[in-house]
Scaffold this motif. Sequence first.
Motif, PDB file in Angstrom:
ATOM      1  N   GLU A  36       7.641  -1.435  -5.838  1.00  0.00           N
ATOM      2  CA  GLU A  36       7.600  -2.892  -5.692  1.00  0.00           C
ATOM      3  C   GLU A  36       7.856  -3.622  -7.010  1.00  0.00           C
ATOM      4  N   GLN A  37       8.157  -2.859  -8.052  1.00  0.00           N
ATOM      5  CA  GLN A  37       8.482  -3.452  -9.347  1.00  0.00           C
ATOM      6  C   GLN A  37       9.597  -2.646  -9.993  1.00  0.00           C
ATOM      7  N   VAL A  38      10.551  -3.359 -10.616  1.00  0.00           N
ATOM      8  CA  VAL A  38      11.640  -2.698 -11.328  1.00  0.00           C
ATOM      9  C   VAL A  38      11.565  -3.083 -12.800  1.00  0.00           C
ATOM     10  N   GLU A  39      11.517  -2.084 -13.669  1.00  0.00           N
ATOM     11  CA  GLU A  39      11.525  -2.319 -15.106  1.00  0.00           C
ATOM     12  C   GLU A  39      12.963  -2.198 -15.587  1.00  0.00           C
ATOM     13  N   CYS A  40      13.420  -3.214 -16.307  1.00  0.00           N
ATOM     14  CA  CYS A  40      14.837  -3.312 -16.631  1.00  0.00           C
ATOM     15  C   CYS A  40      15.037  -4.157 -17.884  1.00  0.00           C
ATOM     16  N   THR A  41      16.279  -4.265 -18.320  1.00  0.00           N
ATOM     17  CA  THR A  41      16.589  -5.064 -19.510  1.00  0.00           C
ATOM     18  C   THR A  41      17.831  -5.907 -19.259  1.00  0.00           C
ATOM     19  N   ILE A  42      17.927  -7.006 -19.976  1.00  0.00           N
ATOM     20  CA  ILE A  42      19.138  -7.821 -19.943  1.00  0.00           C
ATOM     21  C   ILE A  42      20.288  -7.018 -20.544  1.00  0.00           C
ATOM     22  N   ASN A  43      21.419  -7.028 -19.873  1.00  0.00           N
ATOM     23  CA  ASN A  43      22.624  -6.302 -20.295  1.00  0.00           C
ATOM     24  C   ASN A  43      22.443  -4.785 -20.290  1.00  0.00           C
ATOM     25  N   GLY A  44      21.306  -4.309 -19.779  1.00  0.00           N
ATOM     26  CA  GLY A  44      21.070  -2.874 -19.720  1.00  0.00           C
ATOM     27  C   GLY A  44      20.822  -2.234 -21.075  1.00  0.00           C
TER      28      GLY A  44
ATOM     29  N   LEU B  20      22.629 -15.016 -24.757  1.00  0.00           N
ATOM     30  CA  LEU B  20      21.591 -15.223 -25.771  1.00  0.00           C
ATOM     31  C   LEU B  20      21.094 -13.887 -26.317  1.00  0.00           C
ATOM     32  N   VAL B  21      20.816 -12.955 -25.426  1.00  0.00           N
ATOM     33  CA  VAL B  21      20.336 -11.639 -25.847  1.00  0.00           C
ATOM     34  C   VAL B  21      21.404 -10.913 -26.666  1.00  0.00           C
ATOM     35  N   SER B  22      22.638 -11.019 -26.245  1.00  0.00           N
ATOM     36  CA  SER B  22      23.730 -10.392 -26.995  1.00  0.00           C
ATOM     37  C   SER B  22      23.848 -11.002 -28.394  1.00  0.00           C
ATOM     38  N   LYS B  23      23.719 -12.314 -28.482  1.00  0.00           N
ATOM     39  CA  LYS B  23      23.821 -13.016 -29.764  1.00  0.00           C
ATOM     40  C   LYS B  23      22.728 -12.573 -30.730  1.00  0.00           C
ATOM     41  N   TYR B  24      21.492 -12.523 -30.280  1.00  0.00           N
ATOM     42  CA  TYR B  24      20.381 -12.203 -31.170  1.00  0.00           C
ATOM     43  C   TYR B  24      20.285 -10.710 -31.500  1.00  0.00           C
TER      44      TYR B  24
ATOM     45  N   LYS C  89      27.235  -6.318 -28.531  1.00  0.00           N
ATOM     46  CA  LYS C  89      28.258  -6.961 -27.720  1.00  0.00           C
ATOM     47  C   LYS C  89      28.231  -6.448 -26.280  1.00  0.00           C
ATOM     48  N   ILE C  90      28.580  -7.333 -25.372  1.00  0.00           N
ATOM     49  CA  ILE C  90      28.645  -6.967 -23.961  1.00  0.00           C
ATOM     50  C   ILE C  90      30.034  -6.395 -23.686  1.00  0.00           C
ATOM     51  N   GLN C  91      30.090  -5.192 -23.147  1.00  0.00           N
ATOM     52  CA  GLN C  91      31.399  -4.606 -22.868  1.00  0.00           C
ATOM     53  C   GLN C  91      32.145  -5.481 -21.863  1.00  0.00           C
ATOM     54  N   ALA C  92      33.437  -5.594 -22.020  1.00  0.00           N
ATOM     55  CA  ALA C  92      34.238  -6.519 -21.216  1.00  0.00           C
ATOM     56  C   ALA C  92      34.119  -6.241 -19.723  1.00  0.00           C
ATOM     57  N   ASN C  93      34.027  -4.963 -19.344  1.00  0.00           N
ATOM     58  CA  ASN C  93      33.971  -4.631 -17.924  1.00  0.00           C
ATOM     59  C   ASN C  93      32.547  -4.450 -17.407  1.00  0.00           C
ATOM     60  N   LYS C  94      31.554  -4.969 -18.147  1.00  0.00           N
ATOM     61  CA  LYS C  94      30.163  -4.887 -17.710  1.00  0.00           C
ATOM     62  C   LYS C  94      29.985  -5.659 -16.406  1.00  0.00           C
ATOM     63  N   ALA C  95      29.355  -5.024 -15.427  1.00  0.00           N
ATOM     64  CA  ALA C  95      29.111  -5.682 -14.148  1.00  0.00           C
ATOM     65  C   ALA C  95      28.326  -6.967 -14.334  1.00  0.00           C
ATOM     66  N   ILE C  96      28.661  -7.982 -13.590  1.00  0.00           N
ATOM     67  CA  ILE C  96      27.989  -9.277 -13.503  1.00  0.00           C
ATOM     68  C   ILE C  96      28.249 -10.184 -14.701  1.00  0.00           C
TER      69      ILE C  96
ATOM     70  N   LYS D 292      13.223 -17.864 -22.432  1.00  0.00           N
ATOM     71  CA  LYS D 292      14.358 -17.843 -21.511  1.00  0.00           C
ATOM     72  C   LYS D 292      14.101 -16.895 -20.341  1.00  0.00           C
ATOM     73  N   LEU D 293      13.447 -15.783 -20.631  1.00  0.00           N
ATOM     74  CA  LEU D 293      13.104 -14.837 -19.567  1.00  0.00           C
ATOM     75  C   LEU D 293      12.130 -15.470 -18.584  1.00  0.00           C
ATOM     76  N   GLU D 294      11.189 -16.228 -19.117  1.00  0.00           N
ATOM     77  CA  GLU D 294      10.234 -16.923 -18.253  1.00  0.00           C
ATOM     78  C   GLU D 294      10.954 -17.946 -17.379  1.00  0.00           C
ATOM     79  N   GLU D 295      11.867 -18.712 -17.964  1.00  0.00           N
ATOM     80  CA  GLU D 295      12.661 -19.689 -17.202  1.00  0.00           C
ATOM     81  C   GLU D 295      13.512 -18.987 -16.150  1.00  0.00           C
ATOM     82  N   LEU D 296      13.995 -17.803 -16.487  1.00  0.00           N
ATOM     83  CA  LEU D 296      14.819 -17.026 -15.566  1.00  0.00           C
ATOM     84  C   LEU D 296      14.036 -16.616 -14.320  1.00  0.00           C
ATOM     85  N   GLY D 297      12.717 -16.506 -14.470  1.00  0.00           N
ATOM     86  CA  GLY D 297      11.879 -16.120 -13.338  1.00  0.00           C
ATOM     87  C   GLY D 297      11.337 -14.707 -13.411  1.00  0.00           C
ATOM     88  N   VAL D 298      11.416 -14.105 -14.604  1.00  0.00           N
ATOM     89  CA  VAL D 298      10.896 -12.747 -14.783  1.00  0.00           C
ATOM     90  C   VAL D 298       9.386 -12.729 -14.539  1.00  0.00           C
TER      91      VAL D 298
END
Length: 399
Positions: free
Chosen positions: A224-232, A272-276, A280-287, A35-41
């Motif tokens: 020129e590169q940002v290291e990050c995670t889904i949902n932080g 998907l990441v939250s499920k696996y 849980k994603i906090q309700a007021n999480k940005a985006i 999924k990350l590859e499809e996302l364009g990571v």
Amino acid sequence: MKKKRIKIFDTSLRDGEQIPGCKLKTKEKIKIAKKLEELGVDVIEAGFPISSPGDYNSVQEISKNISNSVVCALSRALEKDINIAWNAIKFAKKPRIHTGIGTSNYHIRYKFNSNKEKIIEIAEKAVKYAKKFTEDVEFYAEDAGRTENIFLAIVCEKVIKSGATVINIPDTTGYCLPKEYGEKINFLKENVKGIHKVILSTHCHNDLGLATANSLYGVINGAEQVECTINGIGERAGNTSLEEIVMIMKQNPSLNFYTSIKTRQLTDVSSLVSKYTGIKIQANKAIVGMNAFSHSSGIHQDGVIKNKVTYESINPRDVGVDRSSIVLTARSGRAALSYRYKKLGIILNKSSLDLVYSIFLEYADKNIEITDKELMIILEKAKLNKKNFLHSDIRINVI
């Protein structure tokens, strides 16, 4: 001025999995990686192979299943680590070894009981050894955020000469202020010989809630590169949130940056990441939070109904959300109530709306949110005659 492309390095499967209570199975990791590859990571950090046989196996299987993204494996600056990292990613079409060592006085003294000269020697040796296996070698200067800039510059120059292609400048403890972190990146760009040969990467933690801001200031100053995670997700308070940094760059043309991320897939990948992971994603999480495009205040609702740009700087569809939502609460006004009834095919004239609104408030004061079912109950309780409706597309019980 031509836009600058910023590479996205996702470490959800490595740093992200270090969050307490999270344990991903190999099959789940492969699904997330795809999924990350499809996302364009651009780069997927698949794991830390030496940490366990299970992680080794997961990294190896991910390497076999990814075609377009770089697959990266973390290692310490030890030959044994690097050997195992390479064996885990050698099947990847685009393999990268990510090796490094702590460079701050705290790490040198308390973690390694060493000195600066020895740290430089270990760093050089590790990069040279990793280079025997793959051309793409990333070096991390752990706790760079608390490392003296002059010493950090010396370390960077040495690993560049040793063959590093990417240099990661982690704010490991989330210590830096955005201006300070940006100045650190700028200092390296201006004072490290050969810095133009490598990609500088940000890797910021969120201990003080500044991870995304620090990453932004990093790219503004030359990273020129940002290291990050889904949902932080990640160690302690987490990492820079992929969805946040990507959308900041997308929504602010003046920054003159762009990424390869297909933003309309963000919500699905987040879920998907939250499920696996079970996180849980906090309700007021940005985006990607449940409330990111929900409006409950009467003033906000009125504005959004008239024109969404009044209270939304992001089009929900740009991140994979069908539409904004008007949530009816005790803070909602007549405009929101009328809007929701219209969605049910019912248009009320002014006098009937006033009557229904007074009953609505009684219900709203006793409930967190008013549903469509309750709206119909309120309508029946108002005992309106048909003449009170300007239009109705559905059957309702009226007296």
